[in-house]
Scaffold this motif. Structure first.
Motif, PDB file in Angstrom:
ATOM      1  N   PHE A  52      41.060  38.843 141.441  1.00  0.00           N
ATOM      2  CA  PHE A  52      40.032  38.612 140.425  1.00  0.00           C
ATOM      3  C   PHE A  52      38.622  38.678 141.009  1.00  0.00           C
ATOM      4  O   PHE A  52      37.643  38.911 140.287  1.00  0.00           O
ATOM      5  N   LEU A  53      38.501  38.482 142.329  1.00  0.00           N
ATOM      6  CA  LEU A  53      37.173  38.484 142.942  1.00  0.00           C
ATOM      7  C   LEU A  53      36.499  39.853 142.856  1.00  0.00           C
ATOM      8  O   LEU A  53      35.277  39.952 142.977  1.00  0.00           O
ATOM      9  N   TYR A  54      37.297  40.890 142.635  1.00  0.00           N
ATOM     10  CA  TYR A  54      36.739  42.234 142.475  1.00  0.00           C
ATOM     11  C   TYR A  54      35.714  42.260 141.349  1.00  0.00           C
ATOM     12  O   TYR A  54      34.656  42.895 141.466  1.00  0.00           O
ATOM     13  N   PHE A  55      36.032  41.565 140.254  1.00  0.00           N
ATOM     14  CA  PHE A  55      35.137  41.558 139.104  1.00  0.00           C
ATOM     15  C   PHE A  55      33.827  40.838 139.410  1.00  0.00           C
ATOM     16  O   PHE A  55      32.780  41.186 138.876  1.00  0.00           O
ATOM     17  N   ALA A  75      30.629  35.907 130.856  1.00  0.00           N
ATOM     18  CA  ALA A  75      31.996  36.353 131.118  1.00  0.00           C
ATOM     19  C   ALA A  75      32.061  37.396 132.230  1.00  0.00           C
ATOM     20  O   ALA A  75      31.310  38.374 132.225  1.00  0.00           O
ATOM     21  N   ILE A  76      32.956  37.175 133.170  1.00  0.00           N
ATOM     22  CA  ILE A  76      33.210  38.106 134.256  1.00  0.00           C
ATOM     23  C   ILE A  76      34.639  38.631 134.159  1.00  0.00           C
ATOM     24  O   ILE A  76      34.887  39.819 134.265  1.00  0.00           O
ATOM     25  N   TRP A 115      28.018  40.947 140.308  1.00  0.00           N
ATOM     26  CA  TRP A 115      27.503  39.824 141.079  1.00  0.00           C
ATOM     27  C   TRP A 115      26.253  39.202 140.475  1.00  0.00           C
ATOM     28  O   TRP A 115      26.021  38.000 140.626  1.00  0.00           O
ATOM     29  N   ARG A 116      25.440  39.989 139.774  1.00  0.00           N
ATOM     30  CA  ARG A 116      24.223  39.423 139.194  1.00  0.00           C
ATOM     31  C   ARG A 116      24.523  38.397 138.100  1.00  0.00           C
ATOM     32  O   ARG A 116      24.052  37.256 138.178  1.00  0.00           O
ATOM     33  N   PRO A 117      25.304  38.753 137.048  1.00  0.00           N
ATOM     34  CA  PRO A 117      25.629  37.728 136.043  1.00  0.00           C
ATOM     35  C   PRO A 117      26.458  36.583 136.614  1.00  0.00           C
ATOM     36  O   PRO A 117      26.361  35.440 136.151  1.00  0.00           O
ATOM     37  N   PHE A 131      34.454  31.564 137.014  1.00  0.00           N
ATOM     38  CA  PHE A 131      34.685  30.342 137.783  1.00  0.00           C
ATOM     39  C   PHE A 131      33.428  29.906 138.537  1.00  0.00           C
ATOM     40  O   PHE A 131      33.302  28.750 138.939  1.00  0.00           O
ATOM     41  N   LEU A 132      32.461  30.805 138.697  1.00  0.00           N
ATOM     42  CA  LEU A 132      31.234  30.416 139.380  1.00  0.00           C
ATOM     43  C   LEU A 132      30.394  29.461 138.532  1.00  0.00           C
ATOM     44  O   LEU A 132      29.581  28.708 139.072  1.00  0.00           O
ATOM     45  N   CYS A 133      30.576  29.489 137.221  1.00  0.00           N
ATOM     46  CA  CYS A 133      29.917  28.483 136.378  1.00  0.00           C
ATOM     47  C   CYS A 133      30.474  27.102 136.711  1.00  0.00           C
ATOM     48  O   CYS A 133      29.729  26.116 136.777  1.00  0.00           O
TER      49      CYS A 133
END
Length: 293
Positions: free
Chosen positions: A67-70, A278-279, A75-77, A211-213
């Motif tokens: 999932f980290l590919y997305f 959303a990512i 990367w900006r949003p 998940f960064l949120c």
């Protein structure tokens, strides 16, 4: 069956951690996985991440951390979500301490200000970096791995079950070394605080699809606590039953209410949040998060 596999995973998880602790002891490194910050704790987190990767690859049959590919592609949003949620959390935390100070429930230590030096600053920065690693690791393990694995479809029953069970495991994992910890003294208050925090983070993940949120919220909360404990500049009065223990604000009834209100606001704002942050786009069975709600 997925719940049974997860239970077995967490039952055997302490084994490599105990081996790591034994290695630290035998080599005389002076390190420990119980360290509050630093190399010992980070090493333990890396072991946990490795165990998650093995489980994902051979049990869940998914690409570990695919999932980290997305996030790399967007990367900006992704970073914008981390910054906004972290900034709002930090602002609310600082505001809460300011209100307590105005009402005489917190004091600013002049002695701590006078004693502040480069060593205190360095220790605080190192601990903050460790806190960021902790926030990243726990969000990957408990939300993007555990909750998503248990959410094999997007029905309300399965989703609620995944949120509640992953939140319960999140709490229990904080004292794997002492399973009966939650049944003594006022430790049930910490259980409630951690559980409500986990629910907030789970709902944030589902509502934002990033998940960064979650990491932003998690790190924002840790930031103020690290600064408070490392610098001792802010001191809380012990007579605030509604603010819990001066040692751990997660035991505070007023913080529980804040977690509940924040969870409700984020859930009700889910469509707007998803549109902006959303990512991840698809779901669980493919190792990604599906559009839901």
């Amino acid at each position: 069956m997925r719940y049974l596999k997860i239970i077995l995973f967490f039952i055997f998880l302490p084994v490599p951690l105990f081996l790591l602790e034994a290695i630290f002891l035998v080599t005389g490194s002076g390190l420990s996985i119980t360290d509050g910050n630093g190399v010992g704790q980070v090493s333990a987190l890396l072991v946990v991440i490795a165990m998650v990767a093995v489980f994902s690859r051979f049990v869940a049959k998914e690409r570990p951390f695919g999932f980290l590919y997305f996030y790399l592609r967007n990367w900006r949003p992704a970073l914008r979500g981390f910054a906004i949620f972290g900034g709002v959390t930090l602002f609310l935390s600082v505001s809460a301490y300011a209100i307590l100070w105005l009402f005489g429930k917190a004091t600013i230590s002049q002695e701590a200000i006078a004693a502040f030096n480069y060593k205190v600053f360095e220790d605080t920065v190192v601990t903050l970096l460790t806190a960021l690693v902790v926030a990243l690791t726990e969000e990957i393990v408990f939300r993007t791995f555990l909750m998503r694995y248990l959410r094999w479809n997007t029905t309300a029953l399965v989703t609620v079950g995944a949120v509640l069970f992953s939140s319960f495991i999140f709490v229990i994992s904080h004292r794997l070394d002492e399973p009966l910890y939650w049944f003594s003294g006022n430790n049930w208050q910490l259980f409630v605080g951690l559980f409500l925090l986990a629910v907030l983070l789970s709902v944030t993940y589902l509502s934002t699809a990033s998940f960064l949120c979650n990491v932003g919220i998690h790190f924002g909360l840790l930031f103020t606590e690290v600064v408070r404990f490392r610098t001792h500049i802010i001191e809380l009065n012990n007579d605030n039953w509604w603010f819990g223990s001066s040692y751990d604000v997660r035991m505070a009834p007023i913080l529980w209410l804040l977690f509940i209100c924040a969870t409700a606001v984020i859930f009700l704002s889910r469509r707007t949040l998803r549109a902006n942050f959303a990512i991840e786009k698809e779901v669980v069975t493919h190792g990604l998060l599906e559009r839901t709600f």
